[in-house]
Design an enzyme around this catalytic site. Structure first.
Site, PDB file in Angstrom:
ATOM      1  NE  ARG A  48       6.081   0.548   7.076  1.00 10.07           N
ATOM      2  CZ  ARG A  48       5.787  -0.726   7.332  1.00 10.07           C
ATOM      3  NH1 ARG A  48       6.601  -1.500   8.028  1.00 10.07           N
ATOM      4  NH2 ARG A  48       4.661  -1.251   6.887  1.00 10.07           N
ATOM      5  CG  ASP A 261      -2.544   2.254   6.707  1.00  8.98           C
ATOM      6  OD1 ASP A 261      -1.585   2.327   7.496  1.00  8.98           O
ATOM      7  OD2 ASP A 261      -2.483   1.627   5.631  1.00  8.98           O
TER       8      ASP A 261
END
Ligand code: MRU
Length: 358
Positions: A48, A261
Site C-alpha cells: 500500500r 495519492d
C-alpha cells in the site's frame, strides 16, 4: 540510511514483498509469482502507499508477461492491474510508463524489457524519496532554529536500525513537533518514504524531533508509522485522529507533513481520508501544512481535486458486514490550504505546480 530494507525485491522470476496486512504484529514476507498474486497484493493492501503500489504494478506487468507477451496479453495485464485501486495515480502512471516502453517492442522482447523497466521504476522511487528527504530537511531545520535548538552534531553513523532497541522518547519542550497522517514512510514506498523522509533526514541531522502520529481510521496505517519511527528511534506519540485539532489549538504542533495519492494540476491533493480535516485545523491555528510526494504522484491531466476518483472501500474495514456504511478511503485538500509541496526536484508552492510540468 532511512529504511531497513526495500519493500519490494526481485527474487528470480518473482518479487518478494513485506506483507503490510500483518504489520506491526508480524514481519512476514510474501512471494508474488504471477499477475493475479500481484493484483491481489495491491487490492487487499499487502502493499500500500501510492509509490509502492506503482512499483508493484510495474513488477506485476513483468510477472504477467511470463507466458505470453502479445498485444492481447499486454492489454489484459494492464487492465487487470489498472482495476485494482483507483485513487493512487502512481499505479496508473507506472502502467502507462510500462506500456510506453513495451507496446512498440516485438512480443519476444517484452518480457525482459518489462523486468528492466520495473527495476528502473523501483530504483527511481528510491532516489526520488531520498531527495524529498533532503528537500524537506531545511523546513524542519528552520523550525528548530526558531525554537532555539540548532541541530546536535551529526550522529556517527546512520546505520541499520532494524531491531535496535533505541530509547524512544515522547513529546517534550524544545523539540520540533511534526504531525503526520496515515503512513507515508518507507513502507509506503520502495524506500525512504515521502512525508516521513524529511523526518528521517532531520533525525539523522541531529534535530530534536517528535512526531504526532494520527491513528488513521479505519485501517490504522498510523500504527505502521509508529512502528517505523520506533524502529528508527524517533520520538513519537500515537493519537486518535480526532485529537489533531486540540493539539494544534494548544500550540503543540509546529507543522504538518502528509503524503499524497494524487495531486491535481492546480495543487489540490488527494490523501488518506482525514487529511483535509487536519489541513482545516492547521489553517485555523496558523500551523504550516506541507505535502511530500514524488513527481509521479502529480497528475497534470487532472485539472483539480473534483476530478480525482475517490476509492470507496468495503464496510468490512469497520468490522461490520451489514448496515449502512460509507467508507471513502481518501479526501481532497484544496491547494489553498497547502503551504508547499516537497518533491524530489524542489519545494514548490501548490499554486506554482505548473513549473514542474514535464
Ligand atoms: O490506502 P493506502 O494505505 O494505500 O493509502 C495510501 C497512503 O499510504 C497514504 O494516503 C499516504 O499518505 C500517501 S502514499 C505515500
Amino acid at each position: 540510511m532511512h529504511y531497513p530494507l526495500r519493500t519490494i525485491q526481485e527474487d528470480g522470476d518473482a518479487v518478494v514483498i513485506l506483507d503490510q496486512t500483518q504489520l506491526p504484529r508480524e514481519t512476514a514476507f510474501v512471494r508474488l509469482t504471477n499477475l493475479e498474486e500481484a493484483a491481489r497484493a495491491i487490492r487487499i493492501m499487502q502493499v500500500r502507499g501510492a509509490p509502492l503500489i506503482g512499483a508493484t504494478a510495474a513488477y506485476g506487468v513483468a510477472l504477467g508477461l511470463a507466458d505470453a507477451a502479445d498485444d492481447a496479453r499486454l492489454a489484459r495485464v494492464l487492465e487487470t492491474l489498472g482495476a485494482t485501486r483507483p485513487t493512487a495515480v502512481n499505479l496508473h502512471w507506472a502502467l502507462a510508463r510500462m506500456n510506453a516502453v513495451l507496446a512498440p517492442l516485438a512480443a519476444s522482447a517484452r518480457r525482459q524489457a518489462a523486468w528492466d523497466e520495473a527495476h528502473a521504476i523501483a530504483r527511481a522511487d528510491e532516489a526520488a524519496n531520498a531527495a524529498i528527504g533532503a528537500n524537506g530537511l531545511p523546513l524542519l531545520a528552520a523550525i528548530a532554529q526558531k525554537k532555539g535548538h540548532p541541530p546536535d552534531p551529526l550522529p556517527e553513523e546512520g546505520g541499520d536500525y532494524v531491531g535496535q532497541a533505541s530509547p524512544v522518547r515522547s513529546e517534550r519542550a524544545g523539540a520540533v513537533n511534526v504531525m503526520t497522517h496515515c503512513n507515508a514512510g518507507w513502507l509506503a514506498t520502495v524506500a525512504h518514504g515521502t512525508a516521513i523522509a524529511p523526518i528521517y533526514a532531520a533525525h539523522d541531522a541531529g534535530i530534536d524531533i517528535h512526531v504526532w502520529v494520527s491513528e488513521t481510521r479505519p485501517r490504522n496505517q498510523g500504527l505502521l508509522t509508529a512502528w517505523e519511527l520506533a524502529q528508527a528511534g524517533i520520538a513519537h506519540t500515537l493519537i486518535a485522529d480526532n485529537a489533531a485539532g486540540l493539539l494544534m489549538m494548544q500550540g503543540r504542533v509546529d507543522c504538518v507533513i502528509v503524503g499524497a495519492d494524487r495531486i491535481a494540476a492546480n495543487g489540490d491533493t488527494a490523501n488518506k481520508v482525514g487529511t483535509y480535516l487536519k489541513a482545516l485545523a492547521a489553517q485555523a491555528h496558523g500551523v504550516p501544512f506541507y505535502v511530500a510526494a514524488p513527481l509521479s504522484t502529480i497528475d497534470f491531466a487532472c485539472p483539480d481535486g473534483a476530478a480525482i476518483p475517490i476509492e470507496e472501500r468495503s464496510a468490512d474495514e469497520f468490522g461490520v458486514t451489514d448496515g449502512h456504511v460509507a467508507n471513502p478511503a481518501f479526501d481532497v485538500t484544496p491547494a489553498r490550504l497547502i503551504a508547499g509541496i516537497i518533491t524530489e526536484r524542489q519545494l514548490v508552492a501548490a499554486a506554482a505546480l505548473a513549473a514542474l510540468r514535464p
